[in-house]
Structures are given as structure tokens and as C-alpha cells.
Design a protein around this motif. Sequence first.
Motif, PDB file in Angstrom:
ATOM      1  N   ARG A 126     103.134  52.907  21.096  1.00 43.11           N
ATOM      2  CA  ARG A 126     102.297  53.699  22.003  1.00 43.11           C
ATOM      3  C   ARG A 126     100.821  53.353  21.831  1.00 43.11           C
ATOM      4  N   GLY A 127     100.370  52.276  22.445  1.00 45.13           N
ATOM      5  CA  GLY A 127      98.947  51.962  22.460  1.00 45.13           C
ATOM      6  C   GLY A 127      98.414  51.468  21.128  1.00 45.13           C
ATOM      7  N   ARG A 128      97.084  51.521  20.994  1.00 47.06           N
ATOM      8  CA  ARG A 128      96.418  50.989  19.814  1.00 47.06           C
ATOM      9  C   ARG A 128      95.259  51.891  19.432  1.00 47.06           C
ATOM     10  N   VAL A 129      94.850  51.786  18.195  1.00 47.49           N
ATOM     11  CA  VAL A 129      93.648  52.450  17.701  1.00 47.49           C
ATOM     12  C   VAL A 129      92.725  51.379  17.135  1.00 47.49           C
ATOM     13  N   PRO A 130      91.410  51.633  17.080  1.00 47.26           N
ATOM     14  CA  PRO A 130      90.486  50.626  16.528  1.00 47.26           C
ATOM     15  C   PRO A 130      90.864  50.278  15.086  1.00 47.26           C
ATOM     16  N   ALA A 131      90.948  48.988  14.786  1.00 48.39           N
ATOM     17  CA  ALA A 131      91.315  48.538  13.437  1.00 48.39           C
ATOM     18  C   ALA A 131      90.826  47.113  13.253  1.00 48.39           C
ATOM     19  N   LEU A 143     111.046  47.191  15.143  1.00 44.79           N
ATOM     20  CA  LEU A 143     109.736  47.176  15.799  1.00 44.79           C
ATOM     21  C   LEU A 143     108.803  46.252  15.022  1.00 44.79           C
ATOM     22  N   LEU A 144     108.147  45.331  15.720  1.00 39.32           N
ATOM     23  CA  LEU A 144     107.206  44.407  15.088  1.00 39.32           C
ATOM     24  C   LEU A 144     105.786  44.900  15.368  1.00 39.32           C
ATOM     25  N   PRO A 145     105.154  45.543  14.405  1.00 35.00           N
ATOM     26  CA  PRO A 145     103.838  46.147  14.662  1.00 35.00           C
ATOM     27  C   PRO A 145     102.712  45.125  14.583  1.00 35.00           C
ATOM     28  N   GLU A 146     101.616  45.415  15.267  1.00 39.80           N
ATOM     29  CA  GLU A 146     100.370  44.666  15.129  1.00 39.80           C
ATOM     30  C   GLU A 146      99.349  45.586  14.468  1.00 39.80           C
ATOM     31  N   ILE A 147      98.311  45.002  13.882  1.00 38.63           N
ATOM     32  CA  ILE A 147      97.282  45.823  13.245  1.00 38.63           C
ATOM     33  C   ILE A 147      96.652  46.737  14.301  1.00 38.63           C
ATOM     34  N   GLY A 148      96.633  48.010  14.029  1.00 41.04           N
ATOM     35  CA  GLY A 148      96.092  48.986  14.972  1.00 41.04           C
ATOM     36  C   GLY A 148      97.120  49.538  15.935  1.00 41.04           C
TER      37      GLY A 148
END
Length: 451
Positions: free
Chosen positions: A330-335, A312-317
Motif C-alpha cells: 500500500r504505497g510508500r513513505v519517505p525513506a 511479498l518483495l518489499p522495497e525500501i519505504g
Amino acid sequence: EGKLNEARMDKLVTLHPVQPRDKVRFGQLEVEFIHVTHSIPDTNAVAVHSPVGTIVDTADFKFDPTPVMGKPTDEQSLRRLGERGVLALFSDTVRVETAGSTPSERVVLETMDATIKEARGMVIIATFASNISRIHMALAAAQKYGRKVAVAGRSMEQNARVAVDLGYLDPPEGLLLPLDEVLKLPKDKRVLVITGSQGEAAAALARIAAAEHPKIRVGKGDVALLSATPIPGNEETVTRTIDNLFRRGAHVVYSALDRGVHVSGHAGRDELRKMLDLLHPRYAVPIHGEFRHMVLYRDLCAEAGIPGERVLLPEIGGVLEFGPDSAAQRGRVPAGNILVDRLGDRAGGHVQLRTRDHLADDGVVVVTIVVDRESGALIAGPDLIARGLRPELQNGALNEAEADLRRQLERRSNGQPQYGHLVQRTKETVGKALYRRSKSRPLILPVVTEM
């Protein structure tokens, strides 16, 4: 702990010291700490044991067989985790492009030893403030050749003090001294460990190179060893710092001349593969790297038998969700970054954060300066333009601040201008001048042009 105290947040948290192989329970989760080698002593990987499986975060690591401080990476504990089963591995990837293994810290110790042995004047060693092992090396080499050591730079002094308190540094009596005491000694008896290996404007090395440090001057016979390699984006500031040190008559030892001045604290490609082979994770998540590093790590995982769909290649947030046999984003959070304006006396550690409302109340001052690219001489300015200042700053205060700044700029030594240092000096000089008149702190925006 020191940073929490400085930010006056020490009452908001309860600190629990842990040791390698300790386990701490948080509800249904149990966290296990595994010692790994890095440039910061006592770095630990973290294994989180959950009802759906074990997730391991490597932290920054490498497999250093001969560390200068502490023990080698705890491969036995890592192998045990792999035998019991690891659901997901979150791995450092910043040196996946580098073939082989990262050299041992012992290489730097040998370079530092030879440099101090051969030096006829003062030796200055610039490194990251967090790199306690480099202070340890400097102490060992200095003792061997009859020199005394001092550290300079606020963060370096604070970290060295904490390292001594915790026992990471245990110098013999009289070896590690305050800066003022070491500067009273003959130059051939001094070793200074300072901040500024990346050319940071406010750090000690940039000020020394610009001949604007309040206490330290370098000249013929002195040696400056930059125990770091430039981080991408810092090449120009580091180069200017090196040029200006040579202009002062010092000899500079840096990575382009001697690769032994610094080794990374991060694992090379072979070591990243070794971690995969020890843990045998079902899923892999590359972290602490640029996107290209993550893609290259996915290729490495394929070589280790982990197919691309299980990397899995994650992005910030980004939010990752794991089940016993599944993993998904599963979606994103503010970051992201938060811009703050920090005020206060650096020595006392008092910190304030100004809100946008306070910035609006105090106003804005734009300072324009034109300097000669080669000599650093002032060509035009400084010119100050202000908006929204308090009434007490309208009558002559800007002229006073402008005159103070002009005196500072005209007094500086010749040499290539250090852009960051000019910006920092401009903010400090204008800020102090305006604060004297009104006790207010306008936002100061320097604009420096080189011709």
C-alpha cells in the motif's frame, strides 16, 4: 545506550531491558522475544501478536548448534509459534545463495586458538567492532597460551567496555588490559583485538598497515588474523591492507588462505528452509538482502509450499498491509539515506551536525593529490583550491595547510597507498590547520589520483 549518550539523545527515550521469552504489550499489540544465534550475543527474533495474526521478524540469525557464547536458537518457542499460526514471516535472506548450513562459531575459535598457539610474535585479530564473541574467543585462547589482551579502536573499546559491564565478557583479573600496558610486554605475550577488518580508512588495522598508527607497529614474526570476509565493494581496500601488512614483515591469515578465520552470522539456505518449516507462515516477506536474494527466497518458499503470490518483495519505504486472510503493498513513505557532516572530538564523544547554511558560511576546500600507485610516494600536489572561506583564512592559511599536509604525506612509509586512509588523513590535517586560524570548519573534499 552508549550511542544515545554520545548523540545526547538519552533523555529522549526510555530504555526497557528485556529477556528471551519476555512479552511486552503496546496497546493492541503484544511483542514476544525469541532467542536466536548470531555473531552478536543475545540476538532476538520478534513475534508481534496483533488482532489479525502473528508476524515474526527473524532478525539476523542462524541455527548454530555449538555457539561460543550463549545458547542455541530457541527452536521450541519457534515451533510453538508455528503450531499456533503465523500470519507472516519477515526473514533474513542474505545467504540464501549458499547451500547447506552456516558453520558454527566454534570453527573460528579453533582457528584462532591454533594461530595464537603457533605465533612467535604479537598477534593482531581484526574483526567487526560489534562481534563480541571474537573478543571472547581471543581472551580464551590468550589465557590458554599465557598472553594478555588489549582492544584498540574507538568503537571496539566502547563495545568491549559495555560487554564487560553487562557480563557478556568476564575475563580473569589481569587478562584484559589497557593497550598501553599490553604494548609494554614482550611481543610473544600480546594479543590485540582491533577494528578494520574491512580496510576502513580510519580504523586501527589500516593505520597499522600504513605504519601510521600512533602506538602499534608490526614487523617480522608478528601475525595478523583478519576474522572477517570482505563485504562486496570492500575487496580492494582489504587487499591493499593485507599487502601492506606483508610489506611490514607480518604474516597475515585471511579468508583466502583459511576459511576458518570467519563464519557468517546469517543462515544458509537449509537454515532458511528450517525456519519456514518451524513457523509455517501464511505469507513470507524476505528482508535484509539484495533483490536477487529476495527472488531466490521466493523460490525457496515455493519449495516449502508457499506459492509465489503469498511472498511479498518489499522495497525500501514500501508499506505492507495485512489482514486476517490478506496481504498487499500500500504505497510508500519517505525513506533512504540522510547525508550529515559530523564534527567533534572523537575521544570525548561530542557530536554536532552541520546544516547546509553552516557549510555555506564556512566554505569549501578541494585538495588534489597525485600518488604513485605502487609505492604511495607523492608525485604532485597537494594543491588546495578554496571557495567561500572566511576572510581570516585568505592570507596564508591555505599555504600553511598545504605545507602541513605535504609534510605528512612525505613522511609516510612506502607501500601501496590506502585510498581511504589518504582521504581521511587529508581531511584531518587540512581541517586542523584551518581550524587553528579561524575556528571554522570548511567542507574539505580530497581528490586522490593514483598513477
